[in-house]
Design a protein around this motif. Sequence first.
Motif, PDB file in Angstrom:
ATOM      1  N   ALA A   1      -2.202 -16.845   4.922  1.00  0.00           N
ATOM      2  CA  ALA A   1      -0.987 -17.723   4.758  1.00  0.00           C
ATOM      3  C   ALA A   1       0.056 -17.363   3.640  1.00  0.00           C
ATOM      4  O   ALA A   1       1.184 -17.618   3.693  1.00  0.00           O
ATOM      5  N   THR A   2      -0.495 -16.681   2.492  1.00  0.00           N
ATOM      6  CA  THR A   2       0.401 -16.286   1.497  1.00  0.00           C
ATOM      7  C   THR A   2       0.692 -14.893   1.696  1.00  0.00           C
ATOM      8  O   THR A   2       1.296 -14.390   0.529  1.00  0.00           O
ATOM      9  N   PHE A   3       0.502 -14.122   2.446  1.00  0.00           N
ATOM     10  CA  PHE A   3       0.854 -12.735   2.882  1.00  0.00           C
ATOM     11  C   PHE A   3       2.292 -12.565   3.168  1.00  0.00           C
ATOM     12  O   PHE A   3       2.851 -13.042   3.970  1.00  0.00           O
ATOM     13  N   ASP A   4       2.662 -11.886   2.138  1.00  0.00           N
ATOM     14  CA  ASP A   4       4.223 -11.416   2.605  1.00  0.00           C
ATOM     15  C   ASP A   4       4.322 -10.244   3.434  1.00  0.00           C
ATOM     16  O   ASP A   4       4.343  -9.086   3.030  1.00  0.00           O
ATOM     17  N   LYS A   5       4.969 -10.726   4.659  1.00  0.00           N
ATOM     18  CA  LYS A   5       4.735  -9.594   5.492  1.00  0.00           C
ATOM     19  C   LYS A   5       5.856  -8.558   5.550  1.00  0.00           C
ATOM     20  O   LYS A   5       5.568  -7.247   5.524  1.00  0.00           O
ATOM     21  N   GLU A   6       7.170  -9.156   4.899  1.00  0.00           N
ATOM     22  CA  GLU A   6       7.968  -8.103   4.662  1.00  0.00           C
ATOM     23  C   GLU A   6       7.731  -7.114   3.464  1.00  0.00           C
ATOM     24  O   GLU A   6       8.010  -5.942   3.595  1.00  0.00           O
ATOM     25  N   LYS A   7       7.157  -7.597   2.566  1.00  0.00           N
ATOM     26  CA  LYS A   7       6.861  -6.840   1.362  1.00  0.00           C
ATOM     27  C   LYS A   7       5.817  -5.643   1.820  1.00  0.00           C
ATOM     28  O   LYS A   7       5.885  -4.736   1.275  1.00  0.00           O
ATOM     29  N   ASN A   8       4.813  -6.167   2.626  1.00  0.00           N
ATOM     30  CA  ASN A   8       3.476  -5.336   2.826  1.00  0.00           C
ATOM     31  C   ASN A   8       4.197  -4.216   3.966  1.00  0.00           C
ATOM     32  O   ASN A   8       3.688  -3.245   3.945  1.00  0.00           O
ATOM     33  N   GLU A   9       5.066  -4.702   4.773  1.00  0.00           N
ATOM     34  CA  GLU A   9       5.752  -3.760   5.695  1.00  0.00           C
ATOM     35  C   GLU A   9       6.354  -2.694   4.811  1.00  0.00           C
ATOM     36  O   GLU A   9       6.448  -1.324   5.101  1.00  0.00           O
ATOM     37  N   GLN A  10       7.107  -2.821   3.712  1.00  0.00           N
ATOM     38  CA  GLN A  10       7.643  -1.859   3.049  1.00  0.00           C
ATOM     39  C   GLN A  10       6.558  -1.059   2.290  1.00  0.00           C
ATOM     40  O   GLN A  10       6.619   0.202   2.304  1.00  0.00           O
ATOM     41  N   ALA A  11       5.599  -1.751   1.860  1.00  0.00           N
ATOM     42  CA  ALA A  11       4.426  -0.850   1.226  1.00  0.00           C
ATOM     43  C   ALA A  11       3.829   0.016   2.219  1.00  0.00           C
ATOM     44  O   ALA A  11       3.414   1.016   1.772  1.00  0.00           O
ATOM     45  N   ARG A  12       3.572  -0.357   3.650  1.00  0.00           N
ATOM     46  CA  ARG A  12       3.324   0.311   4.513  1.00  0.00           C
ATOM     47  C   ARG A  12       3.974   1.693   4.651  1.00  0.00           C
ATOM     48  O   ARG A  12       3.226   2.614   4.535  1.00  0.00           O
ATOM     49  N   LEU A  13       5.192   1.471   4.796  1.00  0.00           N
ATOM     50  CA  LEU A  13       6.157   2.509   4.879  1.00  0.00           C
ATOM     51  C   LEU A  13       6.096   3.586   3.868  1.00  0.00           C
ATOM     52  O   LEU A  13       5.836   4.901   4.166  1.00  0.00           O
ATOM     53  N   VAL A  14       6.052   2.990   2.375  1.00  0.00           N
ATOM     54  CA  VAL A  14       5.746   4.034   1.247  1.00  0.00           C
ATOM     55  C   VAL A  14       4.606   4.515   1.379  1.00  0.00           C
ATOM     56  O   VAL A  14       4.522   5.864   0.836  1.00  0.00           O
ATOM     57  N   ASN A  15       3.424   4.154   1.597  1.00  0.00           N
ATOM     58  CA  ASN A  15       2.117   4.910   1.666  1.00  0.00           C
ATOM     59  C   ASN A  15       1.990   5.801   2.772  1.00  0.00           C
ATOM     60  O   ASN A  15       1.424   6.786   2.601  1.00  0.00           O
ATOM     61  N   GLU A  16       2.448   5.441   3.717  1.00  0.00           N
ATOM     62  CA  GLU A  16       2.582   6.411   5.131  1.00  0.00           C
ATOM     63  C   GLU A  16       3.202   7.544   4.552  1.00  0.00           C
ATOM     64  O   GLU A  16       3.086   8.712   4.948  1.00  0.00           O
TER      65      GLU A  16
END
Length: 231
Positions: A24-39
């Motif tokens: 419920a508190t998961f920041d999808k936009e922030k974690n999408e950015q994190a996904r791209l950085v880690n990939e």
Amino acid sequence: MKYVLIFLFPCLLLAQSGYDRAYATFDKEKNEQARLVNEKLLKTNPNHLKALENLGDIAGLNKNWDKALGYYGKLKSLKPNEANYHYKYGGALGLKALEVNKFKALGMISDIKGSFEKAIQLDAKHVEARWALVELYLKLPGIVGGSETKAVQYSNELLAISAVDGYLSRGRIEEYFDRYKAAESYYKKAIAVGGSKLTYQTLANLYEEKMGTPEKARLLLEEFENKKTIN
């Protein structure tokens, strides 16, 4: 199978933080950015441990269990003696088991259990894996390995590592079997040694949701707020 197995996402403390609350508190936009950085990190270093772990966690929060298992599985291969990788793999596998048919889920139980047991073997003080096993043995029917005795065993191990977790887990067991007075006693012990908001909230939930005494729940939480103000 949803009434047989229940797991909480492994990057959270099991039985203390619900997956739904986290999502419920998961920041999808922030974690999408994190996904791209880690990939991007993986493109230059395919064995980057932290990037793999971050991507596994992000995949899990998006309920993409197969992808999470892929990342955690690779981590286990790269660093087989890291307890948390086995723990996270077991958690993701458990959550996947909730979404497949019951026959396939039953076939996954051994691997789920084995992953948590491996985490404990590698880290004798691994709290979260023991919480996971308490939940596992409570939720599984006896015919496929459920056992109150085993749940109590892991609760006792928790007590030896962390008194708060030991009392909370034993209270959880008593509450699961509708032994509410016994659960109340253990939750009170957890408050006495820990005094955190979690310990107070756990007992308040028992009062309100199971024992039908919302006024006791209100007074208990009020006590916690007063204590916090004084401190």
